[in-house]
Motif scaffolding. Structure first.
Motif, PDB file in Angstrom:
ATOM      1  N   PRO A  63      47.549  -5.942 -41.551  1.00  0.00           N
ATOM      2  CA  PRO A  63      46.129  -5.594 -41.555  1.00  0.00           C
ATOM      3  C   PRO A  63      45.855  -4.291 -40.812  1.00  0.00           C
ATOM      4  CG  PRO A  63      46.540  -7.302 -39.946  1.00  0.00           C
ATOM      5  CD  PRO A  63      47.840  -7.090 -40.667  1.00  0.00           C
ATOM      6  N   TYR A  64      44.730  -3.684 -41.179  1.00  0.00           N
ATOM      7  CA  TYR A  64      44.218  -2.515 -40.476  1.00  0.00           C
ATOM      8  C   TYR A  64      42.939  -2.932 -39.767  1.00  0.00           C
ATOM      9  CZ  TYR A  64      47.492   0.706 -42.715  1.00  0.00           C
ATOM     10  OH  TYR A  64      48.635   1.369 -43.104  1.00  0.00           O
ATOM     11  N   VAL A  65      42.761  -2.470 -38.542  1.00  0.00           N
ATOM     12  CA  VAL A  65      41.587  -2.843 -37.759  1.00  0.00           C
ATOM     13  C   VAL A  65      40.914  -1.574 -37.263  1.00  0.00           C
ATOM     14  CG1 VAL A  65      42.548  -5.068 -37.091  1.00  0.00           C
ATOM     15  CG2 VAL A  65      42.946  -3.074 -35.637  1.00  0.00           C
ATOM     16  N   VAL A 162      47.634  -2.076 -37.706  1.00  0.00           N
ATOM     17  CA  VAL A 162      47.441  -0.648 -37.463  1.00  0.00           C
ATOM     18  C   VAL A 162      46.014  -0.447 -36.986  1.00  0.00           C
ATOM     19  CG1 VAL A 162      47.357   1.665 -38.470  1.00  0.00           C
ATOM     20  CG2 VAL A 162      49.153   0.061 -39.158  1.00  0.00           C
ATOM     21  N   TYR A 163      45.878   0.243 -35.872  1.00  0.00           N
ATOM     22  CA  TYR A 163      44.563   0.548 -35.304  1.00  0.00           C
ATOM     23  C   TYR A 163      44.083   1.864 -35.922  1.00  0.00           C
ATOM     24  CZ  TYR A 163      41.188   1.804 -31.588  1.00  0.00           C
ATOM     25  OH  TYR A 163      40.080   2.178 -30.883  1.00  0.00           O
ATOM     26  N   ASP A 164      43.035   1.764 -36.751  1.00  0.00           N
ATOM     27  CA  ASP A 164      42.498   2.943 -37.451  1.00  0.00           C
ATOM     28  C   ASP A 164      41.028   3.080 -37.062  1.00  0.00           C
ATOM     29  OD1 ASP A 164      41.594   4.906 -39.125  1.00  0.00           O
ATOM     30  OD2 ASP A 164      42.227   3.945 -40.991  1.00  0.00           O
ATOM     31  N   LYS A 165      40.725   4.064 -36.219  1.00  0.00           N
ATOM     32  CA  LYS A 165      39.355   4.207 -35.732  1.00  0.00           C
ATOM     33  C   LYS A 165      38.619   5.399 -36.345  1.00  0.00           C
ATOM     34  CE  LYS A 165      40.954   6.673 -31.574  1.00  0.00           C
ATOM     35  NZ  LYS A 165      40.960   6.677 -30.100  1.00  0.00           N
ATOM     36  N   GLU A 166      39.261   6.083 -37.305  1.00  0.00           N
ATOM     37  CA  GLU A 166      38.635   7.265 -37.904  1.00  0.00           C
ATOM     38  C   GLU A 166      38.026   6.903 -39.253  1.00  0.00           C
ATOM     39  OE1 GLU A 166      39.724  11.836 -39.299  1.00  0.00           O
ATOM     40  OE2 GLU A 166      41.168  10.635 -38.192  1.00  0.00           O
ATOM     41  N   ALA A 167      36.730   7.171 -39.417  1.00  0.00           N
ATOM     42  CA  ALA A 167      36.037   6.863 -40.676  1.00  0.00           C
ATOM     43  C   ALA A 167      36.411   7.880 -41.747  1.00  0.00           C
ATOM     44  CB  ALA A 167      34.530   6.870 -40.465  1.00  0.00           C
ATOM     45  N   PRO A 168      36.416   7.462 -43.012  1.00  0.00           N
ATOM     46  CA  PRO A 168      36.683   8.413 -44.098  1.00  0.00           C
ATOM     47  C   PRO A 168      35.605   9.491 -44.162  1.00  0.00           C
ATOM     48  CG  PRO A 168      36.801   6.137 -44.868  1.00  0.00           C
ATOM     49  CD  PRO A 168      36.196   6.095 -43.508  1.00  0.00           C
ATOM     50  N   ALA A 169      35.926  10.565 -44.816  1.00  0.00           N
ATOM     51  CA  ALA A 169      34.948  11.632 -45.029  1.00  0.00           C
ATOM     52  C   ALA A 169      33.886  11.175 -46.031  1.00  0.00           C
ATOM     53  CB  ALA A 169      35.650  12.884 -45.541  1.00  0.00           C
ATOM     54  N   GLN A 170      32.764  11.834 -45.998  1.00  0.00           N
ATOM     55  CA  GLN A 170      31.674  11.512 -46.921  1.00  0.00           C
ATOM     56  C   GLN A 170      32.143  11.687 -48.360  1.00  0.00           C
ATOM     57  OE1 GLN A 170      28.275  14.307 -47.310  1.00  0.00           O
ATOM     58  NE2 GLN A 170      27.006  12.594 -46.612  1.00  0.00           N
ATOM     59  N   PRO A 171      31.882  10.706 -49.228  1.00  0.00           N
ATOM     60  CA  PRO A 171      32.342  10.823 -50.615  1.00  0.00           C
ATOM     61  C   PRO A 171      31.551  11.880 -51.395  1.00  0.00           C
ATOM     62  CG  PRO A 171      30.992   8.868 -50.346  1.00  0.00           C
ATOM     63  CD  PRO A 171      31.171   9.445 -48.977  1.00  0.00           C
TER      64      PRO A 171
END
Length: 707
Positions: A63-65, A162-171
């Protein structure tokens, strides 16, 4: 000697197993006890391990958190070692590790407080754990004397996340069908595709909604993580689309807002009003080709009341009863909608309103047929037949069939409302002639219409619900308004010069003898008119008012309303406020029933003593001669086979019921009395004002606007 345990976690022996000789020696020595041996807690179960609520997994399934996770585990040690059968307490030991900079392993440990076994133990990792790195963890239980195997030992597994704290870029949103900007684009009923992409590589899905619509989700796919959204505009104007991109951890991007302008739906590709002059042999076209009429087609027929249709064509049901442009008008293997006003003179067999030839038969048919021995409206297309509603000879209806090539589904509408469910259909290319009043068969034309047809429209797009409802709408027409302010010669006039209400004995008009300002505190007339300058007073014994002839056609759609105030706090008998009937009974009546403290709408099924009745009731307390009374309205919607009773004019205070057996009454409209087994009775004791009658069914908003 060796201690054994069940691998499946069955109940364990907590006592040392020794030879019978040793046991005998121990028992022979007074005060000697058998020693107990502690067994370690159970190995933690993988299904009971979570990373921020997500199941334990490794590899591609890890999982990604999006925040420093809480690791949880249920730890078990079923029996206390010194008290067989008692539950024990344990603590949890967690370990987490990852590969740091330069490949060196980094490791954290944590020991929980002691808790009851079988409960959830947790560890919230610090915020500074590395992002975008595979972090592994395991856990074991410690009862103070022994520890369980690690959750990763033996048949277990290491948990990862996996610790993922960065949001995707605007679509990014684009559409060739509905470009953003100030340009107006067709339009209502035409599907458009919106393409969504993201500069980020880890987008899993997009969450979106069109202005005023529900929140929906579409998965990202392909190497560029893009997605396509289909949209069918249902109204003209400025439309908006908001889209967010989400990664595997659930991080959401800033929303992208896309605006576009939708024009009104395209006009029909073919339309014949069929309002041509009597004797004409052609039907003029508002769109599409002029159509020729067979000898069995007679223009100048009746039109449905309350519509913009001026007249219709009457087809005699013979081989000469048809109208055709001798050309196709729509591509039936694409999206199309076709509808018309119709009034069948006969509902037997199979009868066609409109169709289009293929050379071997019809590509589609819209009309009526028989199901289980009863007539139903029918739309047949692509091997699918949709049916519903109940055609009646001599009764107007608006029927429409449509096929949406984007969804592959067909639907039938009757009187502006969908009947049944959408059904999948296989498109059929029909490049033959369009037909009004007949369908192509293997040996010529058949299934001929007998009756009237008006305003045939064919669209090369989806006709949406609002415009279908508008096409089928029949505006109610006022038949009478009695203000009940005066009654010279015992006759209270109808405002438009129609039939007056004649006052019977025990009925009178109440008016203030002298003007009285409601704002004057010294003014106390004792009573006020319910509305305007006067109202009808009824004595509850013989008082009533009535027209000489019927006002509404109770066999069709109608609306009747009035303001009513009961004079008694505890009425001693049912009292009818409004009714209209025949020789033996009332087709409808609105009465107050004291035993149930309710207003009732009673619709009888026949003009016979003891006929079956359908009743709709609303509970209200009696007025006791005080207040402004209640605003009562009865609505019979014959097209939907539904009756509604409104109390105080609002949909929230309305009751409805299904009703199929309306009959046309020959008696006058009655105010203040109704039919009983012994003749006239149920006389109302109280006041009545502002009586109104309409042909057609008023909507809830129109009923509310009456007062």
């Amino acid at each position: 000697m060796r201690v054994t345990r069940s691998a499946a976690g069955r109940r364990r022996s907590r006592w040392l197993v020794v030879s019978s000789a040793v046991v005998g020696a121990m028992l022979a020595t007074p005060g000697m006890a058998v020693a107990a041996t502690n067994l370690p807690p159970d190995q933690p179960s993988i299904p009971e391990l979570k990373s921020s609520g997500k199941d334990c997994a490794a590899g591609e399934n890890r999982p990604y958190v999006r925040s420093a996770p809480e690791l949880t585990a249920v730890l078990r040690d079923p029996e206390a070692d010194d008290q067989p059968g008692a539950a024990s307490k344990v603590k949890g030991e967690f370990e987490a590790w990852w590969q740091g900079a330069g490949g060196a392993e980094q490791r954290l440990t944590y020991t929980t407080v002691v808790l009851q076994q079988g409960t959830s133990f947790s560890w919230t990792l610090p915020d500074d754990i590395p992002a975008d790195t595979v972090i592994s963890w395991r856990v074991r239980a410690d009862d103070g004397e022994a520890v369980s195997p690690w959750s990763s030992d033996g048949a277990g597994t290491v948990c990862e996340f996996v610790y993922d704290k960065e949001a995707p870029a605007q679509p990014v949103v684009s559409s060739g069908d509905y470009p953003d900007g100030d340009a107006w684009t067709d339009g209502v009923g035409v599907h458009g595709t919106f393409h969504i992409t993201s500069p980020s590589e880890d987008v899993e899905f997009y969450r979106y909604n069109f202005l005023g619509g529900p929140q929906l989700t579409v998965q990202a796919s392909g190497p560029d993580g893009a997605a396509d959204i289909d949209y069918l505009p249902r109204s003209p104007g400025l439309h908006g689309l908001a889209v967010q991109a989400f990664d595997r951890a659930g991080n959401g991007s800033e929303p992208a807002n896309y605006q576009f302008r939708v024009g009104s739906g395209r006009a029909p590709v073919a339309r014949w009003k069929l309002a041509d002059a009597a004797g004409s042999r052609t039907a003029a076209a508002e769109a599409g080709p002029v159509a020729r009429a067979g000898a069995g087609a007679a223009f100048g027929g009746d039109a449905p009341s309350g519509t913009d249709v001026a007249s219709s064509v009457r087809l005699d049901g013979t081989g000469h009863g048809f109208v055709t442009p001798d050309a196709p008008v729509v591509a039936t293997d694409g999206t199309f909608s076709v509808g018309a006003w119709v009034r069948p003179a006969a509902v037997d067999g199979t009868r066609t309103v409109v169709s289009q030839d293929t050379g071997r038969g019809p590509a589609f048919t819209l009309g009526l047929r028989q199901t289980d021995g009863k007539p139903v409206w029918s739309f047949g297309f692509g091997g699918t037949r949709l049916t519903g509603g109940a055609p009646e000879a001599g009764k107007w209806a608006y029927v429409l069939g449509r096929y949406d090539a984007r969804t592959g589904k067909a639907r039938l509408y009757v009187d502006g409302r969908a009947v049944g469910d959408e059904q999948a259909a296989t498109p059929v290319a029909g490049d033959g002639n369009f037909q009004i009043g007949r369908a192509q068969g293997t040996d010529g034309y058949r299934d001929r219409w007998q009756g009237e047809i008006g305003d045939v429209r064919v669209y090369d797009r989806v006709a949406v619900q609002d415009e279908i409802a508008a096409l089928a709408a029949r505006k109610a027409q006022s038949l009478g308004h009695w203000a009940l302010e005066t009654a010279p010669g015992g006759l209270s006039a109808e405002s438009g010069g129609g039939q007056p209400l004649k006052l019977g004995p025990g009925a009178s008009i109440f008016r203030l003898d002298e003007p009285c300002d409601p704002l004057d505190l010294d003014c106390d007339p004792g009573d006020w008119p319910l509305a305007d300058e006067g109202h009808l007073n009824l004595d509850g014994v013989s008082g009533y008012a009535a027209t000489e002839k019927p006002v509404v056609d109770t066999g069709g759609s109608f609306t009747v309303s009035a303001t009513v105030r009961l004079a008694d706090q505890e009425p001693d008998h049912p009292m009818t406020a409004l009714s209209q009937g025949g020789e033996r009974g009332d087709a409808f009546k609105v009465r107050y029933t004291p035993s149930t403290y309710s207003w009732e709408l009673v619709m009888s099924h026949a003009d016979e003593p003891g006929a079956a009745e359908t009743v709709v009731a609303r509970i209200e307390s009696p007025d006791g001669g005080q207040g402004a009374g209640h605003r009562i309205a009865v609505v019979h919607d014959d097209t939907m086979n539904r009756i509604t009773l409104y109390v105080d004019g609002y949909a929230e205070t309305a009751g409805t019921a299904e009703f199929h057996d309306g009959w046309t009454s020959g008696g006058g409209l009655q105010v203040g009395r109704g039919r009983t087994a012994d003749g006239w009775g149920e006389y109302l004791h109280g006041a009545v004002d502002q009586v109104r009658a309409f042909s057609g069914a008023l909507t809830a908003a129109e009923v509310s606007a009456l007062w």
